[in-house]
Scaffold this motif. Structure first.
Motif, PDB file in Angstrom:
ATOM      1  N   ALA A 677       0.943  -1.100  -0.082  1.00 41.99           N
ATOM      2  CA  ALA A 677      -0.250   0.055   0.085  1.00 41.99           C
ATOM      3  C   ALA A 677       0.801   1.229  -0.123  1.00 41.99           C
ATOM      4  CB  ALA A 677      -0.837  -0.097   1.116  1.00 41.99           C
ATOM      5  N   TRP A 678       1.919   1.380   0.884  1.00 39.13           N
ATOM      6  CA  TRP A 678       2.637   2.299   0.944  1.00 39.13           C
ATOM      7  C   TRP A 678       3.403   2.686  -0.452  1.00 39.13           C
ATOM      8  CZ3 TRP A 678       2.537   6.142   4.489  1.00 39.13           C
ATOM      9  CH2 TRP A 678       2.142   5.797   5.737  1.00 39.13           C
ATOM     10  N   MET A 679       3.887   1.550  -1.205  1.00 41.36           N
ATOM     11  CA  MET A 679       4.763   1.733  -2.420  1.00 41.36           C
ATOM     12  C   MET A 679       3.788   2.173  -3.618  1.00 41.36           C
ATOM     13  SD  MET A 679       7.071   1.072  -4.296  1.00 41.36           S
ATOM     14  CE  MET A 679       8.508  -0.146  -3.229  1.00 41.36           C
ATOM     15  N   ASN A 680       2.445   1.830  -3.605  1.00 40.21           N
ATOM     16  CA  ASN A 680       1.566   2.287  -4.400  1.00 40.21           C
ATOM     17  C   ASN A 680       1.139   3.617  -4.228  1.00 40.21           C
ATOM     18  OD1 ASN A 680       0.877  -0.057  -6.687  1.00 40.21           O
ATOM     19  ND2 ASN A 680       0.876  -1.025  -4.817  1.00 40.21           N
ATOM     20  N   LEU A 681       1.033   4.079  -3.166  1.00 37.01           N
ATOM     21  CA  LEU A 681       0.939   5.527  -2.413  1.00 37.01           C
ATOM     22  C   LEU A 681       1.912   6.337  -3.192  1.00 37.01           C
ATOM     23  CD1 LEU A 681      -0.582   5.843   0.958  1.00 37.01           C
ATOM     24  CD2 LEU A 681      -1.778   6.522  -1.207  1.00 37.01           C
ATOM     25  N   GLY A 682       3.332   5.820  -2.964  1.00 34.44           N
ATOM     26  CA  GLY A 682       4.252   6.576  -3.493  1.00 34.44           C
ATOM     27  C   GLY A 682       4.382   6.554  -5.231  1.00 34.44           C
ATOM     28  N   LEU A 683       3.842   5.544  -5.838  1.00 28.19           N
ATOM     29  CA  LEU A 683       3.612   5.693  -7.236  1.00 28.19           C
ATOM     30  C   LEU A 683       2.697   6.775  -7.511  1.00 28.19           C
ATOM     31  CD1 LEU A 683       3.588   1.895  -8.341  1.00 28.19           C
ATOM     32  CD2 LEU A 683       5.407   3.594  -8.576  1.00 28.19           C
ATOM     33  N   ILE A 684       1.397   6.807  -6.958  1.00 31.74           N
ATOM     34  CA  ILE A 684       0.359   7.840  -7.232  1.00 31.74           C
ATOM     35  C   ILE A 684       0.844   9.051  -6.949  1.00 31.74           C
ATOM     36  CG2 ILE A 684      -1.945   8.836  -6.489  1.00 31.74           C
ATOM     37  CD1 ILE A 684      -2.697   5.898  -5.890  1.00 31.74           C
ATOM     38  N   SER A 685       1.636   9.474  -5.975  1.00 30.74           N
ATOM     39  CA  SER A 685       1.974  10.866  -5.463  1.00 30.74           C
ATOM     40  C   SER A 685       3.234  11.097  -6.823  1.00 30.74           C
ATOM     41  CB  SER A 685       3.126  10.601  -4.419  1.00 30.74           C
ATOM     42  OG  SER A 685       2.142  10.560  -3.241  1.00 30.74           O
ATOM     43  N   LYS A 686       3.975  10.079  -7.263  1.00 36.12           N
ATOM     44  CA  LYS A 686       4.866  10.390  -8.431  1.00 36.12           C
ATOM     45  C   LYS A 686       4.493  10.757  -9.501  1.00 36.12           C
ATOM     46  CE  LYS A 686       8.646   8.402 -11.073  1.00 36.12           C
ATOM     47  NZ  LYS A 686       9.471   6.962 -11.074  1.00 36.12           N
ATOM     48  N   LEU A 687       2.984  10.113  -9.886  1.00 36.54           N
ATOM     49  CA  LEU A 687       2.460  10.432 -11.202  1.00 36.54           C
ATOM     50  C   LEU A 687       1.726  11.734 -11.003  1.00 36.54           C
ATOM     51  CD1 LEU A 687       0.751   6.957 -11.794  1.00 36.54           C
ATOM     52  CD2 LEU A 687       2.321   8.140 -13.154  1.00 36.54           C
ATOM     53  N   GLU A 688       1.425  12.294  -9.644  1.00 32.81           N
ATOM     54  CA  GLU A 688       0.564  13.513  -9.405  1.00 32.81           C
ATOM     55  C   GLU A 688       1.722  14.654  -9.441  1.00 32.81           C
ATOM     56  OE1 GLU A 688      -3.240  12.135  -7.281  1.00 32.81           O
ATOM     57  OE2 GLU A 688      -1.567  12.837  -6.125  1.00 32.81           O
ATOM     58  N   GLY A 689       3.263  14.261  -9.425  1.00 33.77           N
ATOM     59  CA  GLY A 689       4.159  15.015  -9.503  1.00 33.77           C
ATOM     60  C   GLY A 689       4.779  15.520  -8.028  1.00 33.77           C
ATOM     61  N   SER A 690       4.088  15.099  -6.761  1.00 36.20           N
ATOM     62  CA  SER A 690       4.433  15.105  -5.562  1.00 36.20           C
ATOM     63  C   SER A 690       5.822  14.369  -5.264  1.00 36.20           C
ATOM     64  CB  SER A 690       3.368  14.959  -4.429  1.00 36.20           C
ATOM     65  OG  SER A 690       2.324  15.672  -4.712  1.00 36.20           O
ATOM     66  N   LEU A 691       6.967  14.678  -5.707  1.00 35.07           N
ATOM     67  CA  LEU A 691       8.309  13.875  -5.617  1.00 35.07           C
ATOM     68  C   LEU A 691       8.582  13.479  -4.230  1.00 35.07           C
ATOM     69  CD1 LEU A 691       9.970  14.658  -8.865  1.00 35.07           C
ATOM     70  CD2 LEU A 691       8.395  13.018  -8.634  1.00 35.07           C
ATOM     71  N   GLU A 692       8.461  14.678  -3.359  1.00 27.52           N
ATOM     72  CA  GLU A 692       9.067  14.650  -1.966  1.00 27.52           C
ATOM     73  C   GLU A 692       8.024  13.525  -1.178  1.00 27.52           C
ATOM     74  OE1 GLU A 692      10.167  17.484   1.732  1.00 27.52           O
ATOM     75  OE2 GLU A 692       9.613  18.345  -0.250  1.00 27.52           O
TER      76      GLU A 692
END
Length: 714
Positions: A677-692
């Motif tokens: 779940a944490w990994m895929n939350l990171g993917l969603i944030s990356k796709l949305e541009g929230s890299l930090e």
């Protein structure tokens, strides 16, 4: 004068050795003078020669009576050796036929007699018969006092043989009006089985008890109930298996089969007598019935008898506690908990707290996470209410409190509340460990809670301690130890532990550990070895199942064990489907999924595995349908929640990302340590541009994955 009338000199051939003549005086007073009126009435109707023969018979019998009276005197004084010597001089063997005849003749149903209808002069009087029976009984008791129990039983048995020969169909009413015959017989009936028990002949004792009950002997209800209770206790605890003789098997197929059934039947008869008011409530009967139903597993039936007890026999709190024990043993924990909640209710606020009931409530609550908060209340009440007398309950209360806090943490939806409960859980368990270091259950719970909170070193130490403390039935300890090692990425060590433990556990645990070994092999990317392990596992399950269809004894296995076995079989097919899906063998994966569904169709994991198969084939819509079915069966099934979010991300639609994020946040609410779940939350944030933010999520996923076991701790 009597001697002159009889024409012969009366002598004591074996005069009593007692220096006193009281026995003789008793004999002359009670034996001869009491008969004078009887003889005078007979002389009016019979010839002189008949009177002379009667006198001769009386004089010859009086010698035996004199010994009986003297023996009674010595027995009353406690001179058992002297009493025995006196009783030995009575020719019991020669007198028994005459005693039987006398009982038959003298106890016939009374009818108006004609003037010539007179009992033969050779028949003993009932007074003489009673006196001699008493002598035999006292002889048996003297032997009992001297420790000769077997000889005492043989003497006592003579009384029964004499009376039974006279009354083959039982004793009719009215016997006690004329003599002490019935009293002596009843005492012998009660004494004989006890003598056989003291002598160590339990089979003979059981036969003697049955002998009392098979015919009507005019026993009063209380004495008969005591015999039934004693027989039931001997059948239950004697350790000697005896079957009913053929002449007592009058109920056909309903005849009790073995000691346990016969004992239960007797106890049920006694409980019926209590219900009808024939006898008073007897706590011993309930104790015996509790033991019998516990051994046979009839806990619900036992609960019904506890409920039938009249008010006042048990205090309310104690009644609820006993009922809760019954229903919990029958597997009805919900019913048991509802009863125990009454103990802590407002109606009992003014009464003395029932600490065992509260503690039992905490224990039952600790076994199901949904009752965690009730368990906390129960355990807190025990800790607060326990006084110095109940101080020893506090350690157990702290143990259950710790388990309930841990369960509450796992179902909590608030991060702050979860952290607080986890802290309280370890604090309570460590508090219990201060005084209960040798309690295996506590050590296991300490290991488990530390493992869940990823304190792996402490968890490992406690798991090792638990495995060393428990020599049998330690399957769950070895499983927990292997999972802790897998969380520390020590897969080979975990597999070695399992190989060692397979020979140390029972058949059901062996199946569970075999499956875990296959999962470890999958984690080490050894699919061929894992498939071979699953083949062995499924072969063992099939081998254990085949005898049950042919062997009635094997078919009596516990339903719970059968259910657990089927769950392991289903999990094996699900794991095999996942292996074949990963290597791209779609057909084999589909066969395995269908096998799992054939075991249990409504399993969320089976539908989740089916969804993973569709997802691997890029059939995303079919995958979403399978995940939806899994969630319809179990709405909080975290793997399907995460997989649904993954499929939504793979669909590539920008509008689906918020929905996927919502699924993942819900998964983390239910399972905060889910690294997928944490990994895929990171993917969603990356796709949305929230890299930090994505970097933080990836870091959390990495750390959790490095400390994640191959299977969830449970």
């Amino acid at each position: 004068m009597l001697c002159a009338c009889s024409g012969e000199q009366f002598k004591f051939e074996d005069a009593p050795q007692s220096p006193e003549s009281l026995a003789t005086r008793d004999f002359s007073a009670s034996g001869l003078s009491s008969r004078t009126g009887e003889w005078e009435s007979k002389l009016d109707d019979v010839q002189v020669d008949e009177a002379e023969s009667t006198l001769k018979e009386a004089l010859s019998l009086n010698y035996e009576e004199a010994r009986a009276l003297l023996g009674r005197l010595e027995y009353q004084r406690g001179n058992f050796d002297a009493a025995l010597q006196v009783f030995q001089g009575i020719d019991i063997k020669g007198l028994t036929p005459r005693m039987t005849r006398a009982i038959v003749e003298r106890t016939r149903q009374r009818k108006p007699r004609s003037k010539g209808d007179i009992i033969s002069s050779s028949v003993m009087s009932m007074h003489s018969v009673s006196l001699l029976l008493e002598a035999i009984l006292l002889k048996a008791k003297s032997l009992e006092e001297l420790g000769h129990f077997r000889d005492a039983a043989k003497e006592c048995n003579i009384i029964l043989e004499v009376v039974e020969a006279a009354f083959p169909n039982g004793m009719h009413e009215g016997i006690a009006e004329d003599c002490k015959l019935q009293e002596m017989f009843h005492k012998a009936l009660e004494l004989l089985p006890n003598l056989w028990k003291k002598a160590g002949f339990l089979s003979e004792a059981i036969t003697a008890y049955r002998r009392v009950l098979v015919k009507p002997w005019n026993l009063d209800p209380l004495r008969k109930a005591n015999v039934q209770k004693d027989l039931a206790a001997t059948l239950l605890y004697g350790g000697v298996e005896t079957s009913l003789p053929a002449h007592l098997q009058v109920w056909g197929s309903a005849t009790p089969n073995g000691n346990m059934e016969e004992a239960i039947l007797l106890l049920l008869i006694l409980m019926q007598k209590v219900a009808y008011g024939e006898i008073e409530w007897d706590a011993d009967v309930m104790d015996h019935l509790t033991f019998a139903f516990t051994v046979t597993g009839q806990f619900e039936l036992l609960a019904s008898f506890v409920e039938q007890a009249l008010p006042g026999i048990y205090e309310r709190a104690n009644r609820w506690y006993l009922l809760a024990l019954c229903y919990a043993a029958a597997g009805q924990n919900e019913v048991a908990l509802n009863l125990l909640k009454k103990v802590s209710g407002q109606s009992e606020a003014k009464h003395k707290p029932h600490i065992p009931a509260l503690l039992f409530g905490a224990k039952l609550s600790s076994q199901d996470a949904k009752h965690a908060h009730h368990g906390i209340t129960f355990a807190r009440n025990v800790i607060d209410l326990a006084d110095q007398v109940n101080e020893h309950f506090k350690g157990q209360a702290h143990k259950f409190l710790g388990v309930c806090y841990g369960n509450a943490a796992r179902i909590s939806i608030s991060d702050s509340e979860r952290a607080l409960f986890q802290k309280e859980s370890l604090a309570s368990l460590n508090s219990a460990a201060l005084n209960m270091k040798e309690d295996p259950e506590l050590v296991f719970n300490l290991s488990f809670e530390n493992a869940v909170q990823r304190n792996l070193d402490v968890a490992f130490e406690n798991a090792m301690a638990y495995s060393n403390m428990v020599s049998e039935d330690s399957g769950r300890g070895w499983r927990l130890l292997a999972l802790i090692l897998s969380a520390d990425r020590r897969f080979r060590d975990a597999e070695t532990i399992l190989e060692f433990s397979l020979d140390e556990v029972g058949s059901l645990d062996q199946l569970e550990l075999l499956r875990l070994r296959a999962v470890l092999q999958i984690a080490q990317e050894q699919p061929k070895e894992a498939i071979e392990t699953y083949r062995i596992l499924l072969s063992l399950i099939q081998a254990q199942r085949e005898p049950q269809s042919n062997n009635s004894e094997s078919a009596k296995n516990s339903d719970l064990e059968n259910v657990a076995e089927r769950k392991i079989e289903m999990a094996a097919w699900q794991d095999l489907a996942a292996i074949y899906t990963k290597v791209g063998s779609w057909r084999d994966a589909e066969i395995c999924v269908n096998k799992a569904k054939s075991v249990e169709l409504y399993s969320p994991k089976s539908w989740h595995t089916s969804g993973l198969l569709f997802e691997a084939q890029s059939l995303y819509k079919e995958a979403l349908v399978s995940f939806s079915i899994a969630l319809s069966i179990e709405p909080d099934y975290v793997p399907s929640i995460v997989s649904t979010a993954i499929v939504l991300i793979q669909l590539g639609s920008q509008s689906s990302l918020p929905i996927a994020r919502s699924f993942l946040m819900n998964a983390l609410r239910l399972e905060p340590t889910n690294h997928d779940a944490w990994m895929n939350l990171g993917l969603i944030s990356k796709l949305e541009g929230s890299l930090e933010q994505a970097a933080e999520y990836f870091q959390a996923a990495y750390e959790l994955e490095m400390s994640a076991p191959v299977e969830a701790f449970k």
